[in-house]
Design an enzyme around this catalytic site. Structure first.
Site, short mmCIF file in Angstrom:
data_model
loop_
_atom_site.label_atom_id
_atom_site.label_comp_id
_atom_site.label_asym_id
_atom_site.label_seq_id
_atom_site.Cartn_x
_atom_site.Cartn_y
_atom_site.Cartn_z
NE ARG A 161 6.73 3.14 9.26
CZ ARG A 161 5.64 3.04 9.11
NH1 ARG A 161 4.80 4.07 8.73
NH2 ARG A 161 4.38 2.69 8.89
CG ASN A 200 -0.12 0.04 2.29
OD1 ASN A 200 0.84 -0.78 2.53
ND2 ASN A 200 -1.01 0.17 3.36
CB CYS A 243 -2.79 -0.22 8.88
SG CYS A 243 -1.10 1.09 8.55
CD GLU A 264 -6.96 -2.84 8.72
OE1 GLU A 264 -5.66 -1.79 8.39
OE2 GLU A 264 -6.03 -4.05 9.03
CB SER A 281 2.35 9.12 8.94
OG SER A 281 1.32 8.10 9.18
CE LYS A 295 7.67 -10.41 0.63
NZ LYS A 295 6.47 -10.52 -0.17
N PRO A 296 9.86 -7.17 -0.37
CG PRO A 296 10.26 -6.69 -2.94
CD PRO A 296 10.58 -7.22 -1.41
CB ALA A 297 3.87 -6.28 -1.44
NE ARG A 315 -1.15 9.84 3.39
CZ ARG A 315 -0.44 8.82 4.88
NH1 ARG A 315 -1.32 8.12 5.46
NH2 ARG A 315 0.74 8.91 4.47
CB SER A 357 -3.18 -9.05 7.63
OG SER A 357 -1.93 -10.11 7.83
CD GLU A 368 2.15 -0.84 10.49
OE1 GLU A 368 1.11 -0.87 10.97
OE2 GLU A 368 2.17 -0.40 9.14
CG LEU A 369 0.94 -6.27 13.33
CD1 LEU A 369 0.91 -7.93 14.51
CD2 LEU A 369 1.83 -7.49 12.43
#
Length: 453
Positions: A141, A133, A266, A356, A416, A156-158, A260, A211, A232-233
């Site tokens: 970060r 996302n 999240c 969510e 943020s 490992k990116p999505a 946004r 998630s 960070e979930l």
């Protein structure tokens, strides 16, 4: 090695293909990170800082190109993509500044005769796992503090958004990062790659954003070797509007907090609790703002499955008594678009308020008493972000401090900031990203007891 396609969710066209790497490639990445660790950890903090600051400058230089890349593989609007690049680059600048302040302490033992020397050392090889996302910001970060602390990293990116991660890897090399310090592994086999890392004795840190369900699995796996973990979930952010709120400010904040990145965040406002005395007026103003949104202001959802899930969630809410009061237009075409939607009359116990949404849907319910409100707000397994709007600052702070959330926006719809600790409580995660706390997540504390006789 086979490849897998990267698809534009707005057009459903294949952008390109990237290598579909597996466990062997994951281990090779750790080989490189492990070999590079001693040299990078021994690099002077000032030099690490200079490389991070140069990466910040290069991201701003390439801002338009990176935003275009994010827009294609993620689908978000151009304004959102441009904003993300600027935000993502700031993590490199912030941690460039933190790299030269690793901290420490020195003191005398109370019993006398010895001195206590406290230092902070890099954890070691860090495995960084990021979502789709925010494909730039979630990378920087994590990479920023890891490099500032002296760690090396495997990333490992999505699978939905690997191109931005690869581009950032190239910018880091251009900035002067030595070979092996950061390696990006692209894959559709997330469990195989991350499992190989968690089984590797050389990997001493995992930092995951995603998630809660996947986070629980990774924590169980990390427990086998007691791997230092940051998680960070998920979130289920409440958006509270008090009867004394500035409604113009509340509507402006709601537009940011809800829409946004198309609500696919999240920290997105998920549950709108509006005081009964102002619910009608707030909804009318908010709904009007939603209906005026240009068709290109909201990008598509990330996948067909996401579109089906949001569609089903809204249908179930309507069946339970909610009403669709306002909607915006979406672009014509084949993409996975869902119209920005405002739901009113949502029962306080509706399922849509418990899960969510991860889409551009605002579910509004009402409240009258603060005790009732706080019971509703805190009746959630999540505790990432929350938003409070009130004309009385003391009241807003009182409500904010009573909410089970790691971050609270007070009269603003954005929480943020690279200089602030990002993270949640309860099932929303462990640890913090950003600020000084973000650096500490990649450090181990060591103390030396020094004979002073």
């Amino acid at each position: 090695m086979s490849n897998f396609p990267v698809v534009d969710p707005a057009t459903l066209q294949t952008i390109t293909e990237v290598p579909d790497q597996g466990a062997a490639d994951a281990r090779a990445a750790v080989d490189a990170a492990s070999a590079a660790f001693r040299g990078w950890a021994g690099t002077a903090p000032r030099r690490r800082s200079e490389i991070l600051y140069r990466a910040f400058e290069l991201m701003l230089r390439d801002r338009d190109g990176l935003a275009a890349l994010i827009r294609r593989e993620n689908g978000k609007s151009l304004s959102d993509a441009l904003g993300e690049v600027t935000y993502a680059a700031e993590f490199f600048r912030w941690f460039a500044e933190e790299a030269v302040r690793p901290g420490g302490d020195f003191g005398e033992s109370p019993a006398g005769g010895t001195r206590t020397l406290v230092t902070h050392r890099p954890v070691g090889v860090a495995a960084l796992v990021t979502p789709w996302n925010f494909p730039a910001a979630m990378i920087t970060r994590k990479i920023g503090p890891a490099l500032a602390a002296g760690c090396t990293a495997v990333v490992k990116p999505a699978a939905e958004t690997p191109l931005t991660a690869l581009a950032i890897g190239e910018l880091l090399r251009e900035a002067g990062l030595p070979d092996g310090v950061v390696t990006v592994v692209t894959t559709t086999d997330s469990s195989g790659v991350v499992g190989a890392w968690l089984n590797d004795q050389r990997v001493r840190k995992i930092s995951f954003t995603g998630s809660t369900a996947v986070g629980r699995v990774l924590l169980r796996h990390a427990a086998d070797r007691v791997v230092n973990s940051s998680m960070e979930l998920g979130g289920n952010a409440p958006f509270i509007v008090a009867d004394d709120a500035d409604l113009d400010a509340a509507v402006a904040g709601a537009m940011i907090a809800k829409f946004r990145n198309g609500g696919q965040a999240c920290t997105a406002a998920n549950r709108f609790y509006v005081h009964a005395a102002v619910a009608g007026e707030f909804t009318a103003r908010f709904g009007a703002a939603v209906e005026k949104m240009p068709a290109d202001a909201i990008g598509p959802l990330i996948s067909a499955a996401a579109l089906r899930r949001v569609t089903r969630t809204v249908a179930e809410a309507v069946a339970a008594g909610a009403r669709i009061s306002h909607r915006a237009a979406v672009p014509d075409g084949p993409g996975w678009f869902y119209p920005p939607t405002v739901l009113t009359g949502v029962p306080a116990d509706a399922e849509i308020l418990k899960e969510e949404i991860f889409g551009p849907v605002a579910a509004i319910t009402t409240w009258t008493g603060e005790d009732e409100l706080l019971d509703l707000v805190n009746d959630s397994e999540y505790g990432l972000a929350a938003y409070v709007f009130s004309g009385d600052l003391a009241r807003a702070l009182r409500l904010g401090e009573a909410i089970d959330a790691g971050m609270v926006g007070v009269n603003r719809g954005l929480v943020s900031d690279p200089s602030a600790p990002f993270g949640g409580v309860k099932q929303s995660g462990l640890g913090r990203e950003g600020a000084r706390e973000g650096l500490r997540e990649f450090q181990e504390t060591q103390f030396l007891s020094v004979d002073w006789q």
